[in-house]
Write a protein that holds these residues in place. Structure first.
Motif, PDB file in Angstrom:
ATOM      1  N   GLY A  13       5.198  -5.202   1.953  1.00  0.00           N
ATOM      2  CA  GLY A  13       3.874  -4.758   2.359  1.00  0.00           C
ATOM      3  C   GLY A  13       2.785  -5.532   1.652  1.00  0.00           C
ATOM      4  N   ILE A  14       1.559  -5.262   2.067  1.00  0.00           N
ATOM      5  CA  ILE A  14       0.387  -5.904   1.472  1.00  0.00           C
ATOM      6  C   ILE A  14      -0.096  -5.060   0.297  1.00  0.00           C
ATOM      7  CG2 ILE A  14      -1.994  -6.609   1.889  1.00  0.00           C
ATOM      8  CD1 ILE A  14      -1.244  -7.099   4.801  1.00  0.00           C
ATOM      9  N   VAL A  15      -0.467  -5.729  -0.791  1.00  0.00           N
ATOM     10  CA  VAL A  15      -1.012  -5.037  -1.962  1.00  0.00           C
ATOM     11  C   VAL A  15      -2.401  -4.528  -1.603  1.00  0.00           C
ATOM     12  CG1 VAL A  15      -1.676  -5.240  -4.374  1.00  0.00           C
ATOM     13  CG2 VAL A  15       0.324  -6.482  -3.523  1.00  0.00           C
ATOM     14  N   LEU A  53       0.063   1.913 -10.978  1.00  0.00           N
ATOM     15  CA  LEU A  53      -0.317   0.538 -11.294  1.00  0.00           C
ATOM     16  C   LEU A  53      -0.669  -0.261 -10.048  1.00  0.00           C
ATOM     17  CD1 LEU A  53       2.412  -0.279 -13.992  1.00  0.00           C
ATOM     18  CD2 LEU A  53       0.111   0.622 -14.345  1.00  0.00           C
ATOM     19  N   ILE A  54       0.130  -0.106  -8.991  1.00  0.00           N
ATOM     20  CA  ILE A  54      -0.077  -0.877  -7.752  1.00  0.00           C
ATOM     21  C   ILE A  54       0.219   0.029  -6.561  1.00  0.00           C
ATOM     22  CG2 ILE A  54       0.720  -2.850  -6.373  1.00  0.00           C
ATOM     23  CD1 ILE A  54       1.483  -4.235  -8.961  1.00  0.00           C
ATOM     24  N   LYS A  55      -0.564  -0.131  -5.476  1.00  0.00           N
ATOM     25  CA  LYS A  55      -0.290   0.559  -4.215  1.00  0.00           C
ATOM     26  C   LYS A  55      -0.146  -0.476  -3.106  1.00  0.00           C
ATOM     27  CE  LYS A  55      -2.495   5.064  -4.984  1.00  0.00           C
ATOM     28  NZ  LYS A  55      -3.516   6.020  -4.493  1.00  0.00           N
ATOM     29  N   LEU A  56       0.918  -0.332  -2.322  1.00  0.00           N
ATOM     30  CA  LEU A  56       1.145  -1.191  -1.165  1.00  0.00           C
ATOM     31  C   LEU A  56       0.729  -0.471   0.110  1.00  0.00           C
ATOM     32  CD1 LEU A  56       4.705  -2.586  -2.060  1.00  0.00           C
ATOM     33  CD2 LEU A  56       2.478  -3.534  -2.671  1.00  0.00           C
ATOM     34  N   ASP A  57       0.538  -1.253   1.184  1.00  0.00           N
ATOM     35  CA  ASP A  57       0.185  -0.674   2.483  1.00  0.00           C
ATOM     36  C   ASP A  57       1.320   0.243   2.941  1.00  0.00           C
ATOM     37  OD1 ASP A  57      -0.814  -0.074   4.921  1.00  0.00           O
ATOM     38  OD2 ASP A  57      -0.478  -2.060   5.798  1.00  0.00           O
ATOM     39  N   SER A  58       0.985   1.506   3.187  1.00  0.00           N
ATOM     40  CA  SER A  58       2.013   2.504   3.509  1.00  0.00           C
ATOM     41  C   SER A  58       1.989   2.946   4.967  1.00  0.00           C
ATOM     42  CB  SER A  58       1.826   3.727   2.607  1.00  0.00           C
ATOM     43  OG  SER A  58       0.545   4.313   2.817  1.00  0.00           O
ATOM     44  N   ALA A  59       1.190   2.292   5.814  1.00  0.00           N
ATOM     45  CA  ALA A  59       1.038   2.754   7.207  1.00  0.00           C
ATOM     46  C   ALA A  59       2.376   2.734   7.938  1.00  0.00           C
ATOM     47  CB  ALA A  59       0.015   1.877   7.934  1.00  0.00           C
ATOM     48  N   VAL A 100      -4.614  -7.975  -5.203  1.00  0.00           N
ATOM     49  CA  VAL A 100      -4.987  -7.337  -3.943  1.00  0.00           C
ATOM     50  C   VAL A 100      -4.936  -8.347  -2.797  1.00  0.00           C
ATOM     51  CG1 VAL A 100      -6.852  -6.160  -2.719  1.00  0.00           C
ATOM     52  CG2 VAL A 100      -6.408  -5.629  -5.112  1.00  0.00           C
ATOM     53  N   GLY A 101      -4.361  -7.904  -1.666  1.00  0.00           N
ATOM     54  CA  GLY A 101      -4.290  -8.750  -0.484  1.00  0.00           C
ATOM     55  C   GLY A 101      -3.036  -9.575  -0.377  1.00  0.00           C
ATOM     56  N   GLN A 102      -2.256  -9.659  -1.415  1.00  0.00           N
ATOM     57  CA  GLN A 102      -1.027 -10.467  -1.382  1.00  0.00           C
ATOM     58  C   GLN A 102       0.093  -9.693  -0.705  1.00  0.00           C
ATOM     59  OE1 GLN A 102      -0.024 -12.102  -5.176  1.00  0.00           O
ATOM     60  NE2 GLN A 102       2.047 -12.709  -4.567  1.00  0.00           N
ATOM     61  N   LEU A 107       8.438   5.442   1.542  1.00  0.00           N
ATOM     62  CA  LEU A 107       7.011   5.763   1.438  1.00  0.00           C
ATOM     63  C   LEU A 107       6.613   5.937  -0.026  1.00  0.00           C
ATOM     64  CD1 LEU A 107       4.367   6.419   2.857  1.00  0.00           C
ATOM     65  CD2 LEU A 107       5.138   8.811   3.017  1.00  0.00           C
ATOM     66  N   LYS A 108       7.476   6.594  -0.817  1.00  0.00           N
ATOM     67  CA  LYS A 108       7.187   6.796  -2.229  1.00  0.00           C
ATOM     68  C   LYS A 108       7.147   5.476  -2.987  1.00  0.00           C
ATOM     69  CE  LYS A 108       8.916   9.370  -6.247  1.00  0.00           C
ATOM     70  NZ  LYS A 108       9.988  10.266  -6.742  1.00  0.00           N
ATOM     71  N   ARG A 109       7.976   4.521  -2.559  1.00  0.00           N
ATOM     72  CA  ARG A 109       8.057   3.242  -3.269  1.00  0.00           C
ATOM     73  C   ARG A 109       6.884   2.320  -2.994  1.00  0.00           C
ATOM     74  NH1 ARG A 109      14.546   2.579  -2.027  1.00  0.00           N
ATOM     75  NH2 ARG A 109      15.246   3.982  -3.714  1.00  0.00           N
ATOM     76  N   THR A 110       6.010   2.701  -2.073  1.00  0.00           N
ATOM     77  CA  THR A 110       4.789   1.906  -1.880  1.00  0.00           C
ATOM     78  C   THR A 110       3.804   2.115  -3.022  1.00  0.00           C
ATOM     79  OG1 THR A 110       3.758   3.684  -0.578  1.00  0.00           O
ATOM     80  CG2 THR A 110       5.019   2.007   0.623  1.00  0.00           C
ATOM     81  N   VAL A 111       4.066   3.105  -3.859  1.00  0.00           N
ATOM     82  CA  VAL A 111       3.245   3.356  -5.052  1.00  0.00           C
ATOM     83  C   VAL A 111       4.090   3.019  -6.282  1.00  0.00           C
ATOM     84  CG1 VAL A 111       1.943   5.065  -6.364  1.00  0.00           C
ATOM     85  CG2 VAL A 111       1.978   5.167  -3.845  1.00  0.00           C
ATOM     86  N   ILE A 112       3.660   2.007  -7.040  1.00  0.00           N
ATOM     87  CA  ILE A 112       4.400   1.589  -8.227  1.00  0.00           C
ATOM     88  C   ILE A 112       3.777   2.270  -9.433  1.00  0.00           C
ATOM     89  CG2 ILE A 112       4.947  -0.336  -9.751  1.00  0.00           C
ATOM     90  CD1 ILE A 112       4.446  -0.887  -6.036  1.00  0.00           C
ATOM     91  N   ARG A 113       4.579   3.088 -10.107  1.00  0.00           N
ATOM     92  CA  ARG A 113       4.104   3.835 -11.267  1.00  0.00           C
ATOM     93  C   ARG A 113       4.716   3.288 -12.555  1.00  0.00           C
ATOM     94  NH1 ARG A 113       1.544   8.603  -9.921  1.00  0.00           N
ATOM     95  NH2 ARG A 113       1.710   9.218  -7.727  1.00  0.00           N
ATOM     96  N   ALA A 114       4.025   3.528 -13.643  1.00  0.00           N
ATOM     97  CA  ALA A 114       4.499   3.071 -14.948  1.00  0.00           C
ATOM     98  C   ALA A 114       5.716   3.887 -15.374  1.00  0.00           C
ATOM     99  CB  ALA A 114       3.396   3.212 -15.991  1.00  0.00           C
ATOM    100  N   PRO A 115       6.814   3.210 -15.760  1.00  0.00           N
ATOM    101  CA  PRO A 115       8.015   3.955 -16.159  1.00  0.00           C
ATOM    102  C   PRO A 115       7.916   4.545 -17.565  1.00  0.00           C
ATOM    103  CG  PRO A 115       8.388   1.598 -16.339  1.00  0.00           C
ATOM    104  CD  PRO A 115       7.029   1.761 -15.741  1.00  0.00           C
ATOM    105  N   TYR A 116       6.927   4.097 -18.339  1.00  0.00           N
ATOM    106  CA  TYR A 116       6.747   4.578 -19.711  1.00  0.00           C
ATOM    107  C   TYR A 116       5.342   4.196 -20.176  1.00  0.00           C
ATOM    108  CZ  TYR A 116       8.397  -0.245 -19.992  1.00  0.00           C
ATOM    109  OH  TYR A 116       8.574  -1.589 -19.767  1.00  0.00           O
ATOM    110  N   ALA A 117       4.955   4.686 -21.330  1.00  0.00           N
ATOM    111  CA  ALA A 117       3.686   4.272 -21.927  1.00  0.00           C
ATOM    112  C   ALA A 117       3.861   2.866 -22.480  1.00  0.00           C
ATOM    113  CB  ALA A 117       3.271   5.235 -23.028  1.00  0.00           C
TER     114      ALA A 117
END
Length: 392
Positions: A74-76, A95-101, A196-198, A176-186
């Protein structure tokens, strides 16, 4: 005739002159004998309890380092402000969200298939129940009924379709959940590779992060160093090793800073090139996230000196290294201020001292300064280095 006598006359005259010069020479001046005492610097040592210390060094490394990769394509769409090199984040931060449409549409399609499968299952259950009642009306046992007459295969197929539809929904939810990249730890971002846009595909590297809850330092140790720490290969002894405290010292913005750490484990191997074994020291909160006023941040990649506290030994003499003479002898001063050479043996050594465990008794005054020829019994003029004589 005169020619033959002349040389004899010259030789005789020369002997007479030499004799007169010998008789008339002045007496040699009698000089006072010099002082035979040898001035030396001394130090008084006695038995002590010593905690051995081992010096080492190493580079600060993160305990956990992670390369973030995309699990979907997907697109960032958005990048968090803290997702920059040096940015810090907490566990669970986006940290990052991808296009989830596309993945939302896939989720709706999976939900629809699930509802359809449920309806088909209800319909087939009703048909199977009706077929069973019709068979019972014949008066024959239910066990004799053919599976097709009871619609058993059709019911099993409907149940399987329901399971498949549920799996499709679960897969759509995961994507769908994997389009949102979250931090695994502090942690902290060490590299950023997308923006963005890549457009990214499965497996694309997004960036690298490392945890900042703990940092580790690999400390090379020789066999003698490990002996001072009381370390061996027994598992129980390795657990006791974690009690060893470590003082770290390094430079921060041109100033010397110190940190407290502790040994946590041994790597359990010997490096081929240096033949050293590595112990790992661990420090908590290296970046001082807790904002302690008495502590400087310890940055990943910093080079630090380490002082590891080892085991404690009793009844040894701390002998300065320059006081040990050849053949493991010590120059001591007896009660008459005369030299006495004593053979000794030492248990451990470091860069400053030998720790003598055999050969010395009681309080001993030792010679610490250099000496030329040393002979037992020679007269000494000692000057205690701890109480030097003040010259006028």
């Amino acid at each position: 005739m005169k020619t033959k006598i002349l040389p004899l006359i010259i030789i005789t005259a020369a002997f007479l002159i030499a004799g007169l010069m010998s008789l008339l020479k002045p007496d040699a001046l009698a000089l006072e004998s010099p002082n035979r005492e040898v001035a030396v610097t001394t130090k008084v040592i006695d038995k002590s309890q010593i905690q051995l210390k081992v010096k080492s060094q190493g580079t600060v490394q993160p305990r956990t380092r992670t390369m973030l990769v995309s699990e979907v394509s997907g697109i960032v769409m958005t990048v968090a402000p803290q997702f920059v090199v040096g940015g810090t984040f907490n566990k669970g931060d986006v940290l990052i969200k991808l296009d989830s449409a596309d993945y939302k549409v896939a989720k709706q399609r999976a939900d629809a298939q699930l509802n359809s499968a449920k309806a088909q299952l209800l319909s087939e259950q009703a048909r199977s129940s009706q077929a069973q009642k019709e068979w019972e009306m014949t008066g024959r046992p239910l066990a004799e009924a053919p599976v097709l007459a009871l619609r058993t295969p059709f019911l099993a197929e409907a149940e399987s379709r329901l399971l498949q539809a549920q799996a499709e929904v679960r897969q759509a939810e995961l994507k769908l959940k994997r389009t949102v990249i979250r931090a695994p730890y502090a942690g902290m971002v060490s590299s950023k590779q997308v923006d963005v846009g890549q457009y990214v595909t499965i497996g694309t590297r997004l960036g690298e992060t490392f945890a900042i809850d703990f940092a580790e330092i690999r400390l090379p140790m020789t066999g003698k160093d490990l002996l001072k720490l009381g370390w061996n290969t027994d598992p129980e002894n390795q657990q006791a090793l974690t009690k060893n405290k470590v003082q770290l010292q390094g430079m921060v913005n041109g100033k010397t800073a110190t940190w407290q750490a502790e040994l946590v484990r041994s790597e359990g191997t010997i490096e081929q090139s240096s033949r050293a074994q590595y112990l790992v020291a661990q420090i908590s909160d290296p970046y001082n996230i807790e904002r302690r006023a008495d502590r400087m941040p310890l940055l990943i990649g910093s080079f630090v000196q380490a002082l590891v506290l080892g085991k404690t030994i009793n009844d040894v003499y701390p002998l300065p290294r320059n006081a040990l003479r050849p053949n493991n002898r010590v120059a001591t001063v007896d009660g008459d201020q005369r030299l006495k050479l004593v053979a000794v043996d030492y248990l451990f050594e470091d860069r400053s001292n030998y720790y003598i465990n055999k050969g010395l008794q009681g309080e001993v005054e030792i010679v610490t300064s250099g000496m030329g020829i040393m002979v037992n019994g020679m007269k000494l003029k000692p000057f205690n280095s701890e109480n030097p004589v003040k010259l006028p």
